[in-house]
Design a protein around this motif. Sequence first.
Motif, PDB file in Angstrom:
ATOM      1  N   SER A   6      -5.443   1.195   2.476  1.00 43.70           N
ATOM      2  CA  SER A   6      -4.128   1.858   2.501  1.00 43.70           C
ATOM      3  C   SER A   6      -3.114   1.009   3.268  1.00 43.70           C
ATOM      4  O   SER A   6      -1.926   0.967   2.919  1.00 43.70           O
ATOM      5  CB  SER A   6      -4.230   3.261   3.114  1.00 43.70           C
ATOM      6  N   VAL A   7      -3.580   0.302   4.298  1.00 46.88           N
ATOM      7  CA  VAL A   7      -2.686  -0.582   5.055  1.00 46.88           C
ATOM      8  C   VAL A   7      -2.254  -1.755   4.171  1.00 46.88           C
ATOM      9  O   VAL A   7      -1.078  -2.132   4.131  1.00 46.88           O
ATOM     10  CB  VAL A   7      -3.373  -1.086   6.351  1.00 46.88           C
ATOM     11  N   CYS A   8      -3.220  -2.308   3.415  1.00 40.65           N
ATOM     12  CA  CYS A   8      -2.901  -3.405   2.475  1.00 40.65           C
ATOM     13  C   CYS A   8      -1.842  -2.944   1.474  1.00 40.65           C
ATOM     14  O   CYS A   8      -0.869  -3.670   1.214  1.00 40.65           O
ATOM     15  CB  CYS A   8      -4.153  -3.849   1.725  1.00 40.65           C
ATOM     16  N   HIS A   9      -2.032  -1.737   0.921  1.00 38.75           N
ATOM     17  CA  HIS A   9      -1.077  -1.220  -0.072  1.00 38.75           C
ATOM     18  C   HIS A   9       0.321  -1.051   0.526  1.00 38.75           C
ATOM     19  O   HIS A   9       1.324  -1.351  -0.123  1.00 38.75           O
ATOM     20  CB  HIS A   9      -1.560   0.121  -0.644  1.00 38.75           C
ATOM     21  N   ARG A  10       0.376  -0.577   1.784  1.00 35.88           N
ATOM     22  CA  ARG A  10       1.688  -0.380   2.428  1.00 35.88           C
ATOM     23  C   ARG A  10       2.393  -1.717   2.663  1.00 35.88           C
ATOM     24  O   ARG A  10       3.610  -1.827   2.502  1.00 35.88           O
ATOM     25  CB  ARG A  10       1.526   0.372   3.758  1.00 35.88           C
ATOM     26  N   ILE A  11       1.625  -2.732   3.055  1.00 39.11           N
ATOM     27  CA  ILE A  11       2.226  -4.054   3.288  1.00 39.11           C
ATOM     28  C   ILE A  11       2.768  -4.621   1.971  1.00 39.11           C
ATOM     29  O   ILE A  11       3.897  -5.117   1.907  1.00 39.11           O
ATOM     30  CB  ILE A  11       1.203  -5.022   3.923  1.00 39.11           C
ATOM     31  N   VAL A  12       1.968  -4.516   0.903  1.00 39.84           N
ATOM     32  CA  VAL A  12       2.391  -5.034  -0.404  1.00 39.84           C
ATOM     33  C   VAL A  12       3.614  -4.269  -0.919  1.00 39.84           C
ATOM     34  O   VAL A  12       4.558  -4.868  -1.455  1.00 39.84           O
ATOM     35  CB  VAL A  12       1.221  -4.999  -1.421  1.00 39.84           C
ATOM     36  N   ALA A  13       3.629  -2.952  -0.713  1.00 41.72           N
ATOM     37  CA  ALA A  13       4.784  -2.140  -1.143  1.00 41.72           C
ATOM     38  C   ALA A  13       6.044  -2.570  -0.394  1.00 41.72           C
ATOM     39  O   ALA A  13       7.127  -2.692  -0.990  1.00 41.72           O
ATOM     40  CB  ALA A  13       4.497  -0.660  -0.906  1.00 41.72           C
TER      41      ALA A  13
END
Length: 251
Positions: free
Chosen positions: A18-25
Amino acid sequence: MEYTLKKSLGQHFLKDESVCHRIVASLKEDTFSRLVEVGPGGGALTKYLLEIPDIDFKAVELDDEKVTYLEHTYPSVKGKIIHQSILDVAIPFEEQFTVVGNFPYNISSQILFRILEWKKHVPVMIGMFQKEVAERVASASGSKEYGILSVLVQAFYEVEYLFDVPQSAFNPPPKVMSGVIKLKRRETVCDMKSERAFFVLVKAAFNQRRKMLRNPLKGMFTPETLQQEIFTKRAEQLSVADFAALTFLMK
């Protein structure tokens, strides 16, 4: 294929998707055509970055073992890894590029100075730091966190603190909380005598942050200039614009 964690390189690998997804977003809020990831490690972020269409991607990784692991696990990364330290590497692109990374905490300040060296090429950076460093970069004048990094980075970039990241998001868990910040290059920068004068002044001012400025700065200004009221303040009370304006009064 397995890899080992190297304490000497400050390695804490992100495992929370979820942290990876937030950074990419956050990254995708701005358009870019070239992207540099610093310290891909085990590839937690890399696997998502490789999926971004129509970009030229490079990753900077010092650790031999991680380079081998990444190339084995994500074959599309072959030929895109710069096998060096971010502190030694030549500028990865001649054109504009965005920087992203879960930065090694033991060199996080030096990485920010690297971004400042490359600021004409780097319009946006999104990075994860130890929370204390992230807060320092984002803090406003007057706060106890406000210091050299805050002033030097904020002179050239707008800083936004995006979100906290708990210890449990990493393997192994670090002893401290982390934080993700975004730097966006300023359209206009305060007038200053020179960048070098600005850097020298700011570093000297915070060298004795508890004292009135006329103490740490006495060698840089004439005795008459030092009588001005601004020199009775402490470094943390001055804004970026105040520091920039002071450079014109330097000897």
